[in-house]
Each structure stands twice: as structure tokens, then as C-alpha cells.
Enzyme design. Structure first.
Site, PDB file in Angstrom:
ATOM      1  N   CYS A  37      93.120  51.686  73.233  1.00 34.71           N
ATOM      2  CA  CYS A  37      94.023  52.162  74.283  1.00 34.71           C
ATOM      3  C   CYS A  37      93.297  52.012  75.619  1.00 34.71           C
ATOM      4  CB  CYS A  37      94.363  53.624  73.986  1.00 34.71           C
ATOM      5  SG  CYS A  37      94.982  54.589  75.372  1.00 34.71           S
ATOM      6  N   CYS A  70      96.579  74.065  67.851  1.00 31.06           N
ATOM      7  CA  CYS A  70      95.885  75.101  67.063  1.00 31.06           C
ATOM      8  C   CYS A  70      96.872  75.966  66.285  1.00 31.06           C
ATOM      9  CB  CYS A  70      95.006  75.961  67.971  1.00 31.06           C
ATOM     10  SG  CYS A  70      95.939  77.119  69.010  1.00 31.06           S
ATOM     11  N   ARG A 118      98.675  46.193  71.945  1.00 28.67           N
ATOM     12  CA  ARG A 118      97.749  46.894  71.087  1.00 28.67           C
ATOM     13  C   ARG A 118      96.995  45.890  70.206  1.00 28.67           C
ATOM     14  NH1 ARG A 118      97.763  50.304  74.121  1.00 28.67           N
ATOM     15  NH2 ARG A 118      97.995  52.556  73.842  1.00 28.67           N
TER      16      ARG A 118
END
Ligand code: CXF
Ligand code: ZN
Length: 380
Positions: A48, A100, A373
Site C-alpha cells: 500500500c 478492542c 496492488r
């Protein structure tokens, strides 16, 4: 438990010893995962722009030596203490920003900006004990974005790991770890173009093309690509972009050109360049009354967004998004399913593939502007 659990693993990693210098494949030692961490075997990773940006040490001086890489697909090798929801063998995507599941952001349905595991581009160590899990002859090698996927094995906090359908080909879905999910989510989760609407996408790199792909999936009729590089236009057609505007072809602001083309403005716009003038144009080109502009591209540190407030009073909406508003653990598995059901096409983003031993070529392709990519196969 496999035979390597609890042991230090020796494996190959691409180490960035210095800013801007070719990566060197080295044998590194990877410590076992600590509490709330997992050690992953990376099978595929992709490059990236953010890896390249920090490798070049633009804007700040990151710690070196470092192991870059944050888009990847892999398999859980072993789990640390307290880990219950992942087991060895699970197929996963590591993610540069976490979830989280306990902080106010994670508990809110409206946010994906976890307080504990939100992206941190400076930190080169694990949050658990402030140490790196990588070393060479006792010398610590720093992490990057909590993922460091340019290594055959890496250690990641479980909050930064999305467990996905094991039927998904990791050489394709590995690209969902950053820019492509960001662009897709910017359209599907934030801009939400109605069926039949007109969408402008500013910047036709991988993220902008993913935003266009989102517009195609949402059933937009007109998808207008805006880019100053006309070379981008032929590729963009594969992503549903059916009209093009090059701001350089006009001697007036591009928002005026777009408003004229669309009878007063586009229904939605998505800005994926990070250029401040493009951001302002992307906002000012939306139709009054209902238009929504979404900012995705990362701005220069001194950038200031300037527009006349009447543009907002006239019922235009300006929004911004981070990682396409996807919560990494909760939502990425469903993006993988969109690929498996053929709703989302990923192959067209993968313009290059290289073996791990040739990882520096992936950097060259991106620097030359040739690749969307480049997928790196770790076992070759
Ligand atoms: C980006 C997201 C915006 C800040 C810089 C990093 N993510 C990954 O490439
Ligand atoms: Zn990225």
C-alpha cells in the site's frame, strides 16, 4: 498446539534497515505471542502507498530498522494467554487499525475509531509490553502499524485481526486490509448513493477505484472519475467509471464543470486524493438540498479546508471517514463474503504479483505509478 507454539520462530522477513533503501530479506527471530496477541503465518501480503510513504520517511522519521507491510492474509500459528476467539488454523486478515470491543468507540455503532488500537504510525513496538517481537542476533527490529506483514511470521494484537471464511482465497482477499476496504466503505457505509444516482470520484488510484466499485455495487447510474492523469481513465472503466473529467482540461473550477454536467451537482462525491483543493471541489460539486461529499484522502499537515458556509446552509453535507467506517473485526468478514458471492470484484485491483524474494519490485511498480496492488507471495 503445534510444535512451534511457545517457541521462538526463525523465518524470513524483509527488513528496512534505512529509509528509502531496498529491503533486505533476513533471517529474523519472532518471539511467541504475549497476552492478547496471536502469531500469524503470513501467506500473502500486498503493498500500500502508506508502506512506501513511511519507508521513504516522508513527513516524519520512523524508527529503523523496521518491518513494513499491513495488507495481508494469513493463518493463526499460535495464540497468547487470554485469547479465546482465535485458534491455530484460523484464516485471518491483520488490520492496521483495531477494534478492542470495549472502548466507547467500539461500543458505539457509529464509530470504528477504537481508542486502544487506533492506527499509530509512530509506534514500533507492541502495546502489551512496549517491546518488539522481532530481532536479529538480539537486536530488536521495529514493527509497523502493529502488523509488519513483510515477514513469514508476525505477531499482532487480537484486536487487529479479522477472522474470515477459510474458503476465501488469501491471495485475493489479502488486499482488503486497507485502501480497498476504505474506498468501498466510504461509498457503501458513508456516502450511500441511492440506486440510479450520480457519483463523482476524485482520484483514481486503488482507493478511488474501490469507491467507484462501491458506487457500481450501489447501483449508481453515472460514475464520474476526476483525475489529472488521463492514463487512469482507461483502467477506471473496469470499475464502473463511465464518464471522466480532467480538471487540467478546463480553465474554471472543476466543481463548476461537474455542476453543469449534472444539472446542478452530483448526488454524492468521494475524495480519494488528499489534495486540499480536490477536497474543496469535491464538496462544492454536490447538489444543494441533498448532496453528500465524503473525504477519504489523507491531507497535508498544514492543509485548511475553506468553503463558504452558505454551501452547508444550502443543505450539502460534508463527511469524512476512516477505513470506510468498517469496524475491522466485526465488519471485514462480511466484505470477504461480498467477494465470495461475486458482488465485489477484487481481481481487477491486483495488477502485479511477485515472489517474496522480489519484494523490492513491488516498491518500484508503485513508485512508477504502474500498479494498483502488487500481491507478494510469501513462500516464493
Ligand atoms: C492510512 C490511513 C490514514 C492515515 C495514514 C495511514 N492507512 C493505511 O494505509
Ligand atoms: Zn494502507
Amino acid at each position: 498446539m503445534g510444535s512451534t507454539a511457545g517457541q521462538v520462530i526463525k523465518c524470513k522477513a524483509a527488513v528496512a534497515w534505512e529509509a528509502g533503501k531496498p529491503l533486505v530479506i533476513e533471517e529474523v527471530e519472532v518471539a511467541p505471542p504475549q497476552a492478547m496477541e496471536v502469531r500469524l503465518k503470513i501467506l500473502y501480503t500486498s503493498l500500500c502507498h502508506t508502506d512506501v510513504y513511511f519507508w521513504e520517511a516522508k513527513g516524519q522519521t520512523p524508527a529503523f530498522p523496521r518491518i513494513f507491510g499491513h495488507e495481508a492474509g494469513g493463518i493463526v500459528e499460535s495464540v497468547g494467554e487470554g485469547v479465546t476467539e482465535l485458534v491455530p488454523g484460523d484464516h485471518v486478515l491483520p488490520v492496521f487499525t483495531g477494534e478492542c470491543k470495549e472502548c466507547a468507540h467500539c461500543k458505539s455503532e457509529e464509530s470504528n475509531m477504537c481508542s486502544l488500537l487506533r492506527i499509530n504510525t509512530d509506534r514500533g513496538v507492541m502495546i502489551n509490553d512496549g517491546k518488539s517481537r522481532f530481532s536479529i542476533n538480539g537486536q530488536p527490529i521495529f514493527h509497523f502499524l502493529g502488523t509488519s506483514t513483510f515477514s513469514e511470521y508476525t505477531v499482532v494484537h487480537i484486536g487487529c485481526v479479522a477472522k474470515i471464511n477459510p474458503l476465501a482465497p488469501l491471495d485475493k482477499v489479502c488486499v482488503l486490509g486497507c485502501g480497498i476496504s476504505t474506498g468501498l466503505g466510504a461509498t457503501l457505509n458513508v456516502a450511500k448513493p441511492p440506486n440510479g444516482s450520480t457519483v463523482a470520484v476524485f482520484g483514481l488510484g486503488a482507493t478511488g477505484l474501490a469507491a467507484a466499485e462501491g458506487a457500481r455495487i450501489a447501483g449508481a447510474s453515472r460514475i464520474i472519475g476526476v483525475d489529472i492523469n488521463p492514463k487512469r481513465f482507461s483502467e477506471a472503466k473496469k470499475f464502473g467509471v463511465n464518464e471522466f473529467v480532467n480538471p487540467k482540461d478546463h480553465d474554471r473550477p472543476v466543481q463548476e464543470v461537474l455542476a453543469e454536467m449534472t444539472n446542478g451537482g452530483v448526488d454524492r462525491s468521494i475524495e480519494c486524493t488528499g489534495n486540499i483543493d480536490a477536497m474543496i471541489s469535491a464538496f462544492e460539486c454536490v447538489h444543494d438540498g441533498w448532496g453528500v461529499a465524503v473525504l477519504v484522502g489523507f491531507p497535508h499537515k498544514d492543509a485548511v479546508f475553506k468553503t463558504h458556509p452558505i454551501n452547508l446552509l444550502n443543505e450539502r453535507t460534508l463527511k469524512g471517514t476512516f477505513f470506510g467506517n468498517y469496524k475491522p473485526r466485526s465488519d471485514l468478514p462480511s466484505v470477504v463474503e461480498k467477494y465470495l458471492s461475486k458482488e465485489l470484484e477484487l481481481e481487477k485491483f491486483i495488477t502485479h504479483q511477485v515472489p517474496f524474494s522480489e519484494i523490492n519490485k513491488a516498491f518500484e511498480y508503485m513508485l512508477q505509478g504502474d500498479s494498483l496492488r502488487c500481491v507478494i507471495r510469501m513462500d516464493a
